[in-house]
Design a protein around this motif. Sequence first.
Motif, PDB file in Angstrom:
ATOM      1  N   VAL A  74      -9.069  15.032  -6.805  1.00  0.00           N
ATOM      2  CA  VAL A  74      -8.755  13.745  -6.167  1.00  0.00           C
ATOM      3  C   VAL A  74      -8.036  14.023  -4.851  1.00  0.00           C
ATOM      4  O   VAL A  74      -6.963  14.602  -4.824  1.00  0.00           O
ATOM      5  N   PRO A  75      -8.646  13.617  -3.723  1.00  0.00           N
ATOM      6  CA  PRO A  75      -8.016  13.880  -2.422  1.00  0.00           C
ATOM      7  C   PRO A  75      -6.895  12.885  -2.136  1.00  0.00           C
ATOM      8  O   PRO A  75      -6.717  11.894  -2.858  1.00  0.00           O
ATOM      9  N   SER A  76      -6.138  13.143  -1.081  1.00  0.00           N
ATOM     10  CA  SER A  76      -5.156  12.169  -0.622  1.00  0.00           C
ATOM     11  C   SER A  76      -5.871  10.852  -0.303  1.00  0.00           C
ATOM     12  O   SER A  76      -7.004  10.857   0.171  1.00  0.00           O
ATOM     13  N   TYR A  77      -5.205   9.752  -0.587  1.00  0.00           N
ATOM     14  CA  TYR A  77      -5.814   8.454  -0.304  1.00  0.00           C
ATOM     15  C   TYR A  77      -4.724   7.397  -0.169  1.00  0.00           C
ATOM     16  O   TYR A  77      -3.561   7.638  -0.513  1.00  0.00           O
ATOM     17  N   ILE A  78      -5.108   6.243   0.359  1.00  0.00           N
ATOM     18  CA  ILE A  78      -4.187   5.109   0.457  1.00  0.00           C
ATOM     19  C   ILE A  78      -4.537   4.121  -0.647  1.00  0.00           C
ATOM     20  O   ILE A  78      -5.666   3.644  -0.733  1.00  0.00           O
ATOM     21  N   ASN A  79      -3.562   3.858  -1.501  1.00  0.00           N
ATOM     22  CA  ASN A  79      -3.759   2.938  -2.618  1.00  0.00           C
ATOM     23  C   ASN A  79      -3.317   1.541  -2.203  1.00  0.00           C
ATOM     24  O   ASN A  79      -2.178   1.334  -1.788  1.00  0.00           O
ATOM     25  N   VAL A  80      -4.248   0.589  -2.290  1.00  0.00           N
ATOM     26  CA  VAL A  80      -4.013  -0.786  -1.866  1.00  0.00           C
ATOM     27  C   VAL A  80      -3.712  -1.641  -3.094  1.00  0.00           C
ATOM     28  O   VAL A  80      -4.409  -1.553  -4.104  1.00  0.00           O
ATOM     29  N   TYR A  81      -2.665  -2.454  -2.991  1.00  0.00           N
ATOM     30  CA  TYR A  81      -2.265  -3.361  -4.069  1.00  0.00           C
ATOM     31  C   TYR A  81      -2.691  -4.788  -3.717  1.00  0.00           C
ATOM     32  O   TYR A  81      -2.398  -5.275  -2.620  1.00  0.00           O
ATOM     33  N   ALA A 106       0.840  -1.194   0.000  1.00  0.00           N
ATOM     34  CA  ALA A 106       0.000   0.000   0.000  1.00  0.00           C
ATOM     35  C   ALA A 106       0.875   1.243   0.000  1.00  0.00           C
ATOM     36  O   ALA A 106       1.998   1.234   0.524  1.00  0.00           O
ATOM     37  N   GLU A 107       0.340   2.310  -0.571  1.00  0.00           N
ATOM     38  CA  GLU A 107       1.040   3.597  -0.629  1.00  0.00           C
ATOM     39  C   GLU A 107       0.075   4.724  -0.298  1.00  0.00           C
ATOM     40  O   GLU A 107      -1.070   4.727  -0.768  1.00  0.00           O
ATOM     41  N   VAL A 108       0.548   5.655   0.515  1.00  0.00           N
ATOM     42  CA  VAL A 108      -0.197   6.878   0.793  1.00  0.00           C
ATOM     43  C   VAL A 108       0.115   7.862  -0.327  1.00  0.00           C
ATOM     44  O   VAL A 108       1.273   8.242  -0.525  1.00  0.00           O
ATOM     45  N   PHE A 109      -0.913   8.256  -1.069  1.00  0.00           N
ATOM     46  CA  PHE A 109      -0.762   9.282  -2.093  1.00  0.00           C
ATOM     47  C   PHE A 109      -1.199  10.618  -1.491  1.00  0.00           C
ATOM     48  O   PHE A 109      -2.337  10.750  -1.031  1.00  0.00           O
ATOM     49  N   THR A 110      -0.307  11.607  -1.486  1.00  0.00           N
ATOM     50  CA  THR A 110      -0.612  12.878  -0.826  1.00  0.00           C
ATOM     51  C   THR A 110       0.069  14.041  -1.534  1.00  0.00           C
ATOM     52  O   THR A 110       1.156  13.889  -2.094  1.00  0.00           O
ATOM     53  N   ARG A 111      -0.589  15.206  -1.494  1.00  0.00           N
ATOM     54  CA  ARG A 111       0.024  16.435  -2.016  1.00  0.00           C
ATOM     55  C   ARG A 111       0.836  17.152  -0.937  1.00  0.00           C
ATOM     56  O   ARG A 111       1.499  18.142  -1.228  1.00  0.00           O
ATOM     57  N   GLU A 112       0.719  16.686   0.291  1.00  0.00           N
ATOM     58  CA  GLU A 112       1.428  17.322   1.410  1.00  0.00           C
ATOM     59  C   GLU A 112       2.273  16.272   2.133  1.00  0.00           C
ATOM     60  O   GLU A 112       1.972  15.892   3.274  1.00  0.00           O
ATOM     61  N   PRO A 113       3.343  15.804   1.475  1.00  0.00           N
ATOM     62  CA  PRO A 113       4.104  14.684   2.039  1.00  0.00           C
ATOM     63  C   PRO A 113       4.757  14.995   3.383  1.00  0.00           C
ATOM     64  O   PRO A 113       4.873  14.108   4.230  1.00  0.00           O
ATOM     65  N   GLU A 114       5.174  16.244   3.578  1.00  0.00           N
ATOM     66  CA  GLU A 114       5.828  16.573   4.857  1.00  0.00           C
ATOM     67  C   GLU A 114       4.855  16.346   6.019  1.00  0.00           C
ATOM     68  O   GLU A 114       5.227  15.797   7.067  1.00  0.00           O
ATOM     69  N   GLN A 115       3.605  16.773   5.824  1.00  0.00           N
ATOM     70  CA  GLN A 115       2.578  16.572   6.861  1.00  0.00           C
ATOM     71  C   GLN A 115       2.333  15.091   7.103  1.00  0.00           C
ATOM     72  O   GLN A 115       2.287  14.625   8.239  1.00  0.00           O
TER      73      GLN A 115
END
Length: 264
Positions: A196-203, A140-149
């Motif tokens: 598209v908001p931040s989300y967790i992408n599951v593989y 899984a990966e967290v997709f985010t526009r604010e990685p520092e947060q």
Amino acid sequence: MAVQPEGTPCWADAMFSDVEGAKRFYGDVLGWAFGETSSEYGNYTQAYADGKAVAAVVPPMPGQEGQSQWCLYFASPDVAATAERIRENGGEVLMEPMQVGEFGTMCLAREPSGAVFGVWQAGTHEGFEATATPGAYCWAEVFTREPEQADAFLAAVFPYRMKEIEDDAVDFRMFDVGEDTVLGRMRMTDDFPPEVPSYINVYFTVDDCDAAVDRAVKLGGVLRFGPMSSPFGRFAALSDPQGANFSVIDITTTEGEMPRIKDV
């Protein structure tokens, strides 16, 4: 599988307004079979791959209707303590810790950049009965526009050690529990639509990525990216017919050299 160490992804489920449609789609794409519907727990229905519990589907509760999405749960020895750390570090607890019969205790939360996730304290339900086998969760990966947060939050809430890929072209971090890398974090680029908001992408693991993509698209899924070969496997990003994002990966088909990685 035994109870997972704190911070390790341990379960995934998704709400679908059309549960039967979701069963048909994932049954065909991932080879899932489905157990008995548990009316006592909101018609929660577990999915099985080769006889092992790998995920679950459930209809939305009244007032929770909306776009379907996969929710990844992280293991915790004490959900109440984890919920407190979530609040202390700028996250939001969406559902307070709740005991689910003898199965365990859960809460739902949102990290500061917007990705929703769950926390699971195991009772009799310890989580995934298989991983990294066809039909089962893999990564899984967290997709985010604010990685520092997101990075600061995740490292404060769970006992993670952080690493990152040495590549100026990509902003990608990995989170380790002990010696195991359990989660990735990718900065969302302008390729993602702004809505598209931040989300967790599951593989989920498949034995043939291209064939799985073909099955998904024929059943109304949307191919978002790939298929693409990588040192980790051949993968593709999809949306199911009800809008839930997920990826498939064939971990036996690899290509290229592993990236250089450094501790953070």
